[in-house]
Structures are given as C-alpha cells and as structure tokens.
Design an enzyme around this catalytic site. Sequence first.
Site, short mmCIF file in Angstrom:
data_model
loop_
_atom_site.label_atom_id
_atom_site.label_comp_id
_atom_site.label_asym_id
_atom_site.label_seq_id
_atom_site.Cartn_x
_atom_site.Cartn_y
_atom_site.Cartn_z
N PHE A 154 -3.51 -6.61 -3.07
CA PHE A 154 -4.17 -5.39 -2.78
C PHE A 154 -4.13 -4.63 -1.50
O PHE A 154 -4.38 -3.71 -1.40
CB PHE A 154 -5.78 -5.68 -3.06
CG PHE A 154 -6.57 -6.33 -1.76
CD1 PHE A 154 -7.06 -5.42 -0.96
CD2 PHE A 154 -6.66 -7.76 -1.81
CE1 PHE A 154 -7.80 -6.06 0.37
CE2 PHE A 154 -7.29 -8.30 -0.80
CZ PHE A 154 -7.88 -7.28 -0.03
N CYS A 173 -2.53 -9.92 6.30
CA CYS A 173 -2.06 -11.39 6.46
C CYS A 173 -1.54 -11.62 7.81
O CYS A 173 -1.22 -12.96 8.19
CB CYS A 173 -0.80 -11.58 5.12
SG CYS A 173 0.63 -10.83 5.55
P1 NAD Z 1 -4.54 -12.64 -4.98
O1 NAD Z 1 -3.65 -13.82 -4.86
O2 NAD Z 1 -5.86 -12.65 -5.44
O3 NAD Z 1 -3.50 -11.56 -5.99
C1 NAD Z 1 -2.18 -11.30 -5.63
C2 NAD Z 1 -1.75 -11.01 -7.29
O4 NAD Z 1 -1.77 -12.08 -8.07
C3 NAD Z 1 -2.62 -9.81 -7.83
O5 NAD Z 1 -1.55 -9.21 -8.55
C4 NAD Z 1 -3.36 -10.37 -8.83
O6 NAD Z 1 -3.32 -9.52 -9.92
C5 NAD Z 1 -2.49 -11.67 -9.16
N1 NAD Z 1 -3.38 -12.84 -9.34
C6 NAD Z 1 -4.58 -13.31 -9.08
N2 NAD Z 1 -5.13 -14.16 -9.77
C7 NAD Z 1 -4.04 -14.80 -10.27
C8 NAD Z 1 -4.12 -16.02 -11.15
N3 NAD Z 1 -5.23 -16.88 -11.21
N4 NAD Z 1 -3.09 -16.13 -12.06
C9 NAD Z 1 -1.90 -15.10 -11.89
N5 NAD Z 1 -2.10 -14.09 -11.06
C10 NAD Z 1 -3.02 -13.98 -10.45
O7 NAD Z 1 -4.35 -11.85 -3.63
P2 NAD Z 1 -5.01 -10.51 -2.95
O8 NAD Z 1 -6.49 -10.95 -2.81
O9 NAD Z 1 -4.78 -9.73 -3.82
O10 NAD Z 1 -4.54 -10.53 -1.65
C11 NAD Z 1 -4.97 -11.06 -0.33
C12 NAD Z 1 -3.90 -12.33 -0.13
O11 NAD Z 1 -2.68 -11.91 0.01
C13 NAD Z 1 -4.47 -13.00 1.24
O12 NAD Z 1 -4.33 -14.45 1.09
C14 NAD Z 1 -3.36 -12.45 2.01
O13 NAD Z 1 -2.88 -13.61 3.33
C15 NAD Z 1 -2.08 -12.62 1.19
N6 NAD Z 1 -1.01 -11.83 1.68
C16 NAD Z 1 0.14 -12.46 2.07
C17 NAD Z 1 1.24 -11.97 2.62
C18 NAD Z 1 2.38 -12.46 3.11
O14 NAD Z 1 3.32 -11.87 3.28
N7 NAD Z 1 2.28 -13.90 3.44
C19 NAD Z 1 1.09 -10.48 2.84
C20 NAD Z 1 -0.10 -9.78 2.25
C21 NAD Z 1 -1.03 -10.42 1.72
#
Ligand code: NAD
Length: 497
Positions: free
Chosen positions: A149, A281
């Site tokens: 998100f 992140c």
């Molecule tokens: P999230 O893991 O909740 O969701 C990411 C994606 O995975 C979404 O499209 C979601 O629909 C899907 N998803 C969620 N739960 C799932 C499940 N159980 N099974 C399969 N798919 C699932 O992450 P978020 O809350 O949207 O984003 C924030 C996180 O992303 C933070 O941990 C942040 O550090 C990380 N992030 C990392 C980077 C990087 O490059 N390392 C960049 C941006 C954000």
Amino acid sequence: MREIGHFIDGASQPGTSGRTGDVYDPSTGQVQARVTLGTAAELDQAVQVAVRAQAAWAQVNPQRRARVMFAFKQILEREMEPLARLLSSEHGKTIADAKGDIQRGLEVIEFACGIPHLQKGEFTEGAGPGIDMYSIRQPLGVVAGITPFNFPAMIPMWMCGVAIACGNAFICKPSEKDPSVPMRLGELFQEAGLPEGIYQVVNGDKVVVDAILEHPDIKAVSFVGSSAVAEYIYAKGATYGKRVQAMGGAKNHAIILPDADLDQVTNDLIGAGYGSAGERCMAISVAVPVTDKVADALVERLKPRVEALRVGPPTDSDVDYGPLVTREHRANVLRWIEQGVAEGAELVVDGRAVSFQGWEGGFYLGGSLFDRVTPDMDSYRTEIFGPVLQIARARDAEEALALPSRHQYGNGTAIYTRDGGAARAYASRVEVGMVGINVPIPVPLAYHSFGGWKRSAFGDTNQHGMEGVRFFTRVKTITARWPEGAGNAEFVIPTMK
Ligand code: NAD
C-alpha cells in the site's frame, strides 16, 4: 459508492466474486470506494489475454517499445497533479509526497526508455574457426507484480516499467487498500500506445495472489510488502517453478558518531522518521547516537521538533504528514507504542492523543519519540511502520555497527560523521543492503538497483536498474558456424583451441 473492478484487455471490468474490500479516505475515516476481490478465474482470463498479447509485443523492436515508454513518461508528467490527488486520497500521504511517489516511478520509466541499449546482447566474432558466439536477453513471457500500500505509484512502476520494456506482459495485483493509481496507470498506458493486454490489473487478496503463484503461464513474480508474506511468496513461487524476487520489511538504523553535525542529523531524522507517517520501508526508525553525551544532545534537539510536528489532512499544504492508511494499522502502531512503554523504554514524546475538529474520524497519529530502547525489546525487533522514532544508545562505534548488522532486517541504514575513514569502514562492514553516508534515505536511483539484505529481501535480484533487466529477461547463447565445406564428425567435447 465508487466500485473498483479489474483492468483487463485494455478496459475496466467489474468483478464477479461478490467479495469486496473497503477503500478508505484515511483523512476522514469514511469508506470512499469498494474494490473487487478477484477470483482465480478472473486472473486466468487476464493471463490468457496476456499470453496472446505478449507474443506480438515481444516481436516489436526495442526502439518502438522505448517510444511507448517515452510517451507514457510525458503523459505521467501531464497527469501528475490529478494522479497525486488520487493517490493521496486513498493512502493519506501529503500531495507533495504523493508527487514524489509518482516521480520515483516515472524515473524508472525514464530508465526503461533506454531499453534498446540495456537489452543488447554480447557477441564474439571468431570464437572458433568460422564460429561466432552471441548471447541475447529474451523476455520471460507473462510476469506478475504484487505490490504494497505504501507506494502505490512507484512500486508498480519499479516493476512494470522494466518488465514491459523488456517485452513481457505484466499483471499487477495492487494493495487492496489503495488500488486506484495502478488502475489509472492502465488507462494511461493505453493512451501511450501500449497494446491491450500488456499491462493489466487484477485486484484482490490472497485468493488472487495464490492464483498468480500457481498459474503455469506466469513465469516470474516480483513482490514488495511485509516479510512474512514475502517469505511465503518466495517459497510458494519456487515450488511452482517461478523466478521470484520478494522484498520485505525493514528497521533502518541511523548511526550518529560524536563528530556528526547534530543540526543536520536532527533535520534528517525528523524528515526520515516521520515523513509519510513513517510508512516507508526506508524510513529511519532507530537512531543510534554513540556515547551518552551525543544521545542527550540529540534528544534535547529532537524533543521540541517532534512535539511541533504538524499532522493533518494531506490536502493541507502546511502539514508535515497525514493520517495512517487504515484504522487497523493505526491501532497496530498504538499497540507497539504501548508495548515499548511496557518494556521499559522511555517515551519522551507521546503522540497517541491527536485529533482535530472536523477530522475526528481520520486515522491520525502524532509523532512519538522513545529513548533508551534496547535490542532485547520486542518493539525494537519489530517493524512498527508508523510515526515512531526509537533511540538506542551505543557506547562506541563498534556497538553501534552491531545493531543493524545483527537485526533481522537489513534494508537501509545511514551513518552520520565527518570522518571519511569511519564512514567507509561502516559502509563496507555493515550487514545491510543500502547505505547512506550523511544521507538519511539512501533509495538508489532508477539506474541503480533497490534491495535489502536478510529478511528484507528474498530471492537474489534487486528491483530496477540492470538487476531489473536481468530479472525480467533470460539469456540465450547461440553458437553459429557457417562452414565453407563439410567438416568431419567430432566425438570429443568441442573446445576452441
Ligand atoms: P503486505 O505484506 O500486507 O501486503 C503486500 C501485498 O501482499 C498486498 O498486495 C497484499 O494484498 C498481499 N498480501 C497480504 N497478505 C497476504 C497473504 N497472507 N497472502 C498473500 N498475499 C498477501 O504489506 P503492506 O502492509 O501493503 O506494505 C507494508 C510493508 O511493505 C512493510 O513491511 C514495508 O516495509 C514493506 N515494504 C517493503 C519495501 C521494500 O522494498 N523492501 C518497499 C515498500 C514496502
């Protein structure tokens, strides 16, 4: 109520599952739209379209593919203002910050404009008698991106810019919290001249994610999100024979050596710790001042600045940051603040109570500052992902270096010092993927590559830059001989003596 469906075969289409997710306006707490949560059948429909479209797209010469990227870049520049408003209305980041989100994605599109050069192969003339050898980079076919998100413009463009320029068809599964910008990118790609079916969006939750991982015609999956999900995607994707890169969570430390310019450090920590409500992140979430003297001086400077942070509706150009993305996420951050207090960390600034007349329902949270945080605390080990900065004091540079190096995450880190030798040694030794020297958020530009270490990234190629080109292509090496006459049969392995 606005309904958000899928973007398949060049057009929006409604979902069929009957299941939907709420998309909030985080500044008021009201539901502003409902996004469809797709099915495996809808994903399969998009894949079938993509397979057909990709066969033709891969035949388009690289210069023409680059021209679509040029046109797309110009359209994004034209659409910057309305796109930023759309993004901000679902995410909650300020309009200025939303423009930064789009700009960093646009820069990957600019990088992708160079694809004729970037995808060029290698050639050896005369590798043997009458033999030439060359390697080419071919697209994989249909590939997918699953995005978080917190950067709903930049992260889809990290992936689709490079994937599409390389000749693949790309299917995006955006976060269900803010899917409208990835949907709009589909319309803008059409306007730029991209053939239908090359960029598609299938909205949904775990059902669509699993359908992507299991689909035999999807050759690679690029994921960015939390580490638990990244690890799941990596493991399951590999089981189904896919190429996977999966970026995860972070806990980024800024080390402050005694010779650092504390005014610069204070400014940088305020911006990198609290900008975008800490939902980055690459946010700095832990400051590590070396020696108690530096720590005391830093807390004295930070405290009034954190207390003075202006939190409010993201459309107000005077605010420093807006609301958190959802009510649940806000509650989660509150729980971690309570946990920090319970674990014995010193809450120097408590941002929990904040509310404004007329905006009481919004997901706002003031800035919190903790001092005397130690590595054994759960609130230190975990990514909080909110407007919370923790100070973990270190006695010397060695103890400071050990903190990010031993942490489960290894996304980004920064060191503040005037000592070039100390900075160089830190950058060389620290167990973290991206390092800033007197730079708080060292996000690599589009022509370098983005990626952390340890539980911040699973798989072995980074996002965008040449690593992105490698991820979205596969190498074929061709050995060619055009003999003037018939040779003899060879029974030993060919060598080029
Ligand atoms: P999230 O893991 O909740 O969701 C990411 C994606 O995975 C979404 O499209 C979601 O629909 C899907 N998803 C969620 N739960 C799932 C499940 N159980 N099974 C399969 N798919 C699932 O992450 P978020 O809350 O949207 O984003 C924030 C996180 O992303 C933070 O941990 C942040 O550090 C990380 N992030 C990392 C980077 C990087 O490059 N390392 C960049 C941006 C954000």
